[in-house]
Motif scaffolding. Structure first.
Motif, PDB file in Angstrom:
ATOM      1  N   LEU A   1       9.721  15.365 -17.716  1.00 41.28           N
ATOM      2  CA  LEU A   1       8.289  15.241 -17.484  1.00 41.28           C
ATOM      3  C   LEU A   1       8.003  14.324 -16.300  1.00 41.28           C
ATOM      4  CD1 LEU A   1       5.383  15.828 -18.401  1.00 41.28           C
ATOM      5  CD2 LEU A   1       5.555  13.868 -19.942  1.00 41.28           C
TER       6      LEU A   1
ATOM      7  N   THR B   1      -6.017  17.391 -13.674  1.00 42.84           N
ATOM      8  CA  THR B   1      -5.449  16.601 -14.764  1.00 42.84           C
ATOM      9  C   THR B   1      -6.324  16.702 -16.009  1.00 42.84           C
ATOM     10  OG1 THR B   1      -4.455  15.061 -13.180  1.00 42.84           O
ATOM     11  CG2 THR B   1      -4.719  14.291 -15.449  1.00 42.84           C
TER      12      THR B   1
ATOM     13  N   TYR C   1       0.464  21.998 -11.551  1.00 42.62           N
ATOM     14  CA  TYR C   1       0.521  21.374 -12.875  1.00 42.62           C
ATOM     15  C   TYR C   1       1.241  22.246 -13.909  1.00 42.62           C
ATOM     16  CZ  TYR C   1      -2.684  17.719 -11.342  1.00 42.62           C
ATOM     17  OH  TYR C   1      -3.251  16.651 -10.688  1.00 42.62           O
TER      18      TYR C   1
ATOM     19  N   LEU D   1       6.078  19.084 -21.759  1.00 39.26           N
ATOM     20  CA  LEU D   1       5.014  18.668 -22.667  1.00 39.26           C
ATOM     21  C   LEU D   1       5.140  19.387 -24.016  1.00 39.26           C
ATOM     22  CD1 LEU D   1       1.890  18.496 -20.330  1.00 39.26           C
ATOM     23  CD2 LEU D   1       2.999  16.576 -21.491  1.00 39.26           C
TER      24      LEU D   1
ATOM     25  N   SER E   1       8.899  16.114 -13.083  1.00 38.68           N
ATOM     26  CA  SER E   1       7.907  17.154 -12.811  1.00 38.68           C
ATOM     27  C   SER E   1       6.591  16.546 -12.324  1.00 38.68           C
ATOM     28  CB  SER E   1       7.667  17.980 -14.073  1.00 38.68           C
ATOM     29  OG  SER E   1       8.849  18.626 -14.492  1.00 38.68           O
ATOM     30  N   SER E   2       6.224  15.387 -12.859  1.00 35.58           N
ATOM     31  CA  SER E   2       5.016  14.707 -12.392  1.00 35.58           C
ATOM     32  C   SER E   2       5.167  14.297 -10.931  1.00 35.58           C
ATOM     33  CB  SER E   2       4.735  13.472 -13.257  1.00 35.58           C
ATOM     34  OG  SER E   2       4.540  13.840 -14.602  1.00 35.58           O
TER      35      SER E   2
ATOM     36  N   LEU F   1       4.436  20.974 -15.523  1.00 35.43           N
ATOM     37  CA  LEU F   1       4.430  19.975 -16.582  1.00 35.43           C
ATOM     38  C   LEU F   1       4.474  20.582 -17.977  1.00 35.43           C
ATOM     39  CD1 LEU F   1       1.614  17.623 -15.203  1.00 35.43           C
ATOM     40  CD2 LEU F   1       4.079  17.394 -14.865  1.00 35.43           C
TER      41      LEU F   1
END
Length: 479
Positions: A288, A256, A306, A313, A291-292, A309
């Motif tokens: 988003l 992250t 990741y 974004l 996807s998270s 994302l």
């Protein structure tokens, strides 16, 4: 946050202007896609996923069948892409699939640019395409540069949103199905597609039928029961948070932080997008969010997860920057470019010790076997099969499928009792019918080492150690 309109504003563009627009933008995006993927060509392999796919493709090329003679917890689209690329250029190098990865990234950027341009105008289209490519490398290079599942999933997710934005519901459904066939979590894009579809029963039906079409075709083309088991129902033990919770949490926080650093230039814009109602981006926030959830699914938090994302974004930042002063947009692009340059430098210069180990081990395996000799590698690096050019002795290419070990998972959930259902019986049958010429214990003290796995100790009783390579022990059959 206030409610946003279901359908964002659309811009009407004359056909001639559109041709000139893309004639100027496509070369820029193509050049940027090549530059951002340049480190991927610097090494023969980036991670075990590439090795797994390369071995799968070779087995398929020699008459093997997915979910029967070679298995994985993934859908078939990316193995088929590898197989097709190898059929054209040979399987000695991954250069062909790396080129396909460049094209996949370019396709994703173009679709995002088209979506942003339709909603917010020409400048927004350029911004979205460029921002996506700049932040797409913002992870550990072994995650961002590998030609693996997520890279080929992203064009399908972007295509699903592009089609839904134009109310082409059947095509949007097909794109959702293809995203699922690249990786199961690609199906998360179905949520924003359904949001855009709204309460239209005809549209919902077309989305559902479109999504079912490629998935059903893939199941029929492989083995329907095996397809269902390996892609949906057979991963219960793998998708668990139990075991190495702190290790997994630390990995999630680290990845992250890496993606946050890559998006440093976008953070102010994303904060503004969250506060304002003028972006018309409710579907993008849902994309988003979905996807998270896909990143968190399974509780592993690997870096390449990741990548899912990055498209929403980029679009959300574009939505906020469209009303910002030119200086603010320029600052966001320059900051993103600088961060991108740092990640590219990391990819070009960082050492890969596990690749070096796999290469040494592959050389030792090749020296002690003849072409065509079957080998059993007890470890988590299936790329050794590919580097040594030796066929695996079993359909299970890693010890993970036989022990549930993955990504540092510790002892509480590792062992033969946590293996894929029926895996050990199948392994015993395969090895009894055609015993491997060589067994390589590459556990190196991990929780799946032979002293913890009783069936493996029994198997090694018929073999004797002959060499040690970087901690990996090579065993040959006793005479």
């Amino acid at each position: 946050m206030y409610a946003e309109p279901l359908v964002p504003q659309r811009s009407v563009v004359a056909p001639g202007a559109a041709l000139g627009y893309w004639r100027g933008l496509l070369p820029l995006l193509a050049l940027l896609a090549c530059v951002t993927r340049l480190p991927s060509f610097a090494r023969p392999l980036w991670n075990p996923d590439e090795g797994f796919l390369a071995v799968q493709a070779r087995i398929l090329a020699h008459g093997g069948e997915l979910y029967t003679t070679v298995v994985d917890r993934k859908p078939p689209l990316v193995p088929w892409l590898y197989q097709g690329a190898f059929a054209l250029t040979g399987s000695e190098s991954l250069t062909s699939v790396r080129v396909l990865a460049v094209l996949a990234q370019l396709t994703t950027a173009v679709l995002l640019a088209a979506l942003a341009r339709r909603r917010w105008g020409d400048t927004a289209g350029r911004t979205a395409g460029v921002l996506y490519l700049l932040i797409s490398v913002g992870l550990n290079p072994e995650d961002a540069q590998a030609a693996a599942f997520e890279v080929f999933m992203l064009p399908c997710t972007a295509a699903a949103m592009w089609c839904a934005d134009r109310r082409r519901w059947a095509a949007a459904g097909v794109a959702v199905g293809c995203a699922f066939l690249a990786k199961q979590t690609g199906g998360a894009v179905l949520l924003p597609v359904l949001w855009l579809c709204g309460p239209s029963w005809g549209g919902l039906l077309r989305v559902g039928l479109g999504a079912a079409l490629p998935v059903t075709a893939a199941a029929v083309a492989t083995d329907p029961a095996g397809f269902l088991f390996w892609t949906v129902t057979g991963s219960g033990a793998y998708a668990s948070f139990t075991g190495s919770e702190l290790h997994v949490l630390a990995r999630g926080l680290a990845n992250t932080a890496l993606l946050t650093a890559a998006c440093a230039g976008l953070l102010p814009a994303l904060a503004r997008a969250w506060r304002t109602t003028r972006t018309g981006a409710a579907d993008l926030w849902l994309w988003l969010l979905a996807s998270s959830g896909a990143v968190a699914l399974g509780f592993h938090f690997f870096g390449h997860y990741y990548l899912q994302l990055t498209p929403p974004l980029a679009l959300l930042a574009t939505a906020a920057l469209r009303t910002a002063p030119d200086t603010r947009r320029t600052r966001a692009l320059l900051t993103s470019a600088c961060c991108c340059a740092l990640f590219l430098t990391w990819g070009l210069l960082a050492p890969r010790p596990e690749l070096t180990h796999a290469q040494r081990l592959a050389q030792a395996v090749a020296e002690r076997t003849a072409p065509g000799d079957r080998v059993l590698l007890w470890g988590m690096h299936p790329e050794t099969y590919w580097l040594a050019d030796r066929p695996p002795a079993t359909r299970y290419l890693t010890a993970g499928l036989l022990t549930n070990y993955s990504g540092g998972r510790d002892c509480p959930r590792v062992g033969e009792r946590y293996a894929v259902q029926g895996a050990w019986n199948t392994l015993r049958r395969e090895l009894a019918e055609r015993p491997p010429r060589l067994i390589v214990d590459d556990s190196r003290g991990k929780p799946y080492a032979p002293d913890r796995i009783r069936p493996l100790r029994r198997l090694l009783a018929g073999y004797e150690p002959v060499a040690v390579v970087d901690g990996a022990v090579l065993h040959v059959r006793k005479r």
